[in-house]
Design a protein around this motif. Structure first.
Motif, short mmCIF file in Angstrom:
data_model
loop_
_atom_site.label_atom_id
_atom_site.label_comp_id
_atom_site.label_asym_id
_atom_site.label_seq_id
_atom_site.Cartn_x
_atom_site.Cartn_y
_atom_site.Cartn_z
N GLU A 245 8.61 6.83 9.87
CA GLU A 245 8.04 6.86 11.22
C GLU A 245 6.84 5.94 11.35
O GLU A 245 6.17 5.95 12.40
N GLY A 246 6.52 5.19 10.28
CA GLY A 246 5.39 4.27 10.34
C GLY A 246 4.04 4.94 10.27
O GLY A 246 3.01 4.36 10.63
N ARG A 247 4.01 6.19 9.79
CA ARG A 247 2.75 6.92 9.65
C ARG A 247 2.23 6.82 8.23
O ARG A 247 2.97 6.53 7.29
N ALA A 248 0.96 7.08 8.07
CA ALA A 248 0.36 7.11 6.74
C ALA A 248 0.72 8.43 6.05
O ALA A 248 0.54 9.50 6.65
N PRO A 249 1.23 8.38 4.83
CA PRO A 249 1.46 9.63 4.09
C PRO A 249 0.13 10.35 3.86
O PRO A 249 -0.92 9.70 3.72
N ALA B 298 6.50 4.06 -2.00
CA ALA B 298 6.28 2.83 -1.23
C ALA B 298 7.04 1.66 -1.85
O ALA B 298 7.64 0.84 -1.14
N GLU B 299 7.04 1.59 -3.17
CA GLU B 299 7.76 0.51 -3.86
C GLU B 299 9.27 0.62 -3.67
O GLU B 299 9.95 -0.36 -3.34
N VAL B 300 9.81 1.81 -3.84
CA VAL B 300 11.26 2.00 -3.73
C VAL B 300 11.75 1.78 -2.31
O VAL B 300 12.81 1.17 -2.09
N THR B 301 10.99 2.26 -1.34
CA THR B 301 11.43 2.16 0.06
C THR B 301 11.07 0.83 0.70
O THR B 301 11.57 0.52 1.79
N GLY B 302 10.19 0.05 0.07
CA GLY B 302 9.71 -1.17 0.70
C GLY B 302 8.75 -0.91 1.84
O GLY B 302 8.60 -1.73 2.75
N HIS B 303 8.08 0.23 1.79
CA HIS B 303 7.18 0.65 2.86
C HIS B 303 6.03 -0.35 3.02
O HIS B 303 5.33 -0.66 2.07
N GLN B 304 5.84 -0.84 4.25
CA GLN B 304 4.77 -1.79 4.54
C GLN B 304 3.78 -1.21 5.56
O GLN B 304 3.01 -1.95 6.17
N GLY B 305 3.80 0.08 5.75
CA GLY B 305 2.95 0.70 6.75
C GLY B 305 1.54 0.97 6.26
O GLY B 305 1.11 0.44 5.22
N PRO B 306 0.81 1.84 6.96
CA PRO B 306 -0.58 2.13 6.59
C PRO B 306 -0.67 2.84 5.25
O PRO B 306 0.26 3.56 4.86
#
Length: 333
Positions: free
Chosen positions: A197-201, A268-276
């Protein structure tokens, strides 16, 4: 041998069914589908819709399928919810277990595997939690699991049952995408939801006495946990009459910890997360700094050890998340 698996259409239950059927064991699943999913089960597995609190249904199922062993997975299991509705948790998890054990004894079943939890330990102040670490549960959920162990062992001694209680730690991953966890209650799916959802964990506290200040937990792949249930069932099946009334209680964990920060970074690494980046908030009440299992007794008693690492867990869980939520992978790119 035919095993009745309660809660067999649930996240963990479906993995236990798969492990046991692939090993050649005959099973019948009892599940009320309140959280379980029927499509998780192979079509050729016998399925009974209903609750383990229904004594008449239990009696009919045990007799009709010639049940000789039970793997009891069905239970209420949300820690926070258990604080809000403790009476429901004690009713379902303790009284329900009593009803099931009464049916087991009446039906001549002699083997019983109970799915317990590391929640029985509460907040242990030790590097490695052994089975001899004092049990001081902090929630009604943990209390019901500890009371369940007491009840299982007492019934075993009184009625000649062979019993096993498996205290499993933090479960994650999936043996196949279609078996992935559908709930969003634990760390891995909560972080998946945030990044999708583009939110910070959220990280609850970074001032614990651990290497990076965040809580350390022992994560166990659900496929390894399923194999542990199979190993326990086979151990009980291989014992002779002289073992009646004996219990095996073991931790099911990897014996290695991973911090919340490490898990968030890996996700973040596995998903390619680029969000906050992760947002650090206040500690949650009752969160111990470190809870990591000693897995030595499980190795000695069951001949079992975990084979998957945390990367396996996150990668397989993400595949299941993306299957259930099309577009999740694109949202994190």
């Amino acid at each position: 041998m035919t095993y009745l698996i309660t809660g067999g259409a649930g996240y963990i239950g479906a993995h236990v069914v798969r492990a046991m059927t692939r090993a050649g064991e005959r099973v019948v699943v009892l599940d009320d589908l309140s959280t379980g999913v029927r499509d998780r089960l192979p079509q050729d597995v016998a399925f009974v819709a209903g609750s383990y609190l229904d004594r008449e249904l239990l009696d009919r199922t045990i007799a009709a399928h010639g049940v000789t062993g039970v793997v009891h997975l069905a239970a209420k299991k949300q820690v926070g919810e258990s604080v809000e509705v403790p009476l429901r948790y004690y009713h379902d998890n303790v009284h329900g277990l009593q009803v099931l054990l009464q049916a087991v004894v009446a039906g001549g079943v002699r083997r019983f595997v109970f799915s317990s939890s590391a929640a029985v330990y509460g907040m242990p102040d030790v590097d490695l939690v052994t089975e001899d670490t004092p049990c001081v549960p902090l929630s009604p959920y943990g209390e019901t699991k500890l009371a369940g162990e007491w009840l299982v062992r007492a019934a075993g001694r009184a009625h000649g049952l062979q019993t096993a209680c498996l205290r499993y730690f933090n479960v994650a991953g999936a043996a196949a995408p279609e078996l992935a966890d559908t709930g969003v209650y634990n760390l891995v799916p909560l972080v998946f939801e945030a990044v999708s959802e583009g939110r910070a964990p959220r990280v609850f506290g970074d001032d614990y006495p651990t290497p990076d200040g965040t809580c350390v937990r022992d994560y166990i792949h659900v496929a390894d946990l399923a194999d542990a249930h199979l190993a326990a069932a086979r151990l009980l099946a291989g014992r002779g009459a002289a073992a009646a009334g004996r219990d095996v209680t073991v931790n099911i964990g990897r014996g290695r910890g991973a911090s919340v920060r490490e898990m968030v970074d890996l996700i973040a690494e596995v998903t390619g997360h680029q969000g906050p980046p992760a947002e650090v908030t206040a500690r949650r009440a009752g969160d111990p700094a470190r809870v990591v299992a000693s897995a030595e007794r499980a190795a000695a008693e069951l001949g079992w050890r975990a084979t998957h690492d945390v990367r396996d867990m996150v990668t397989s869980a993400w595949e299941g998340w993306c299957l259930r939520r099309p577009g999740a992978a694109e949202a994190t790119a």
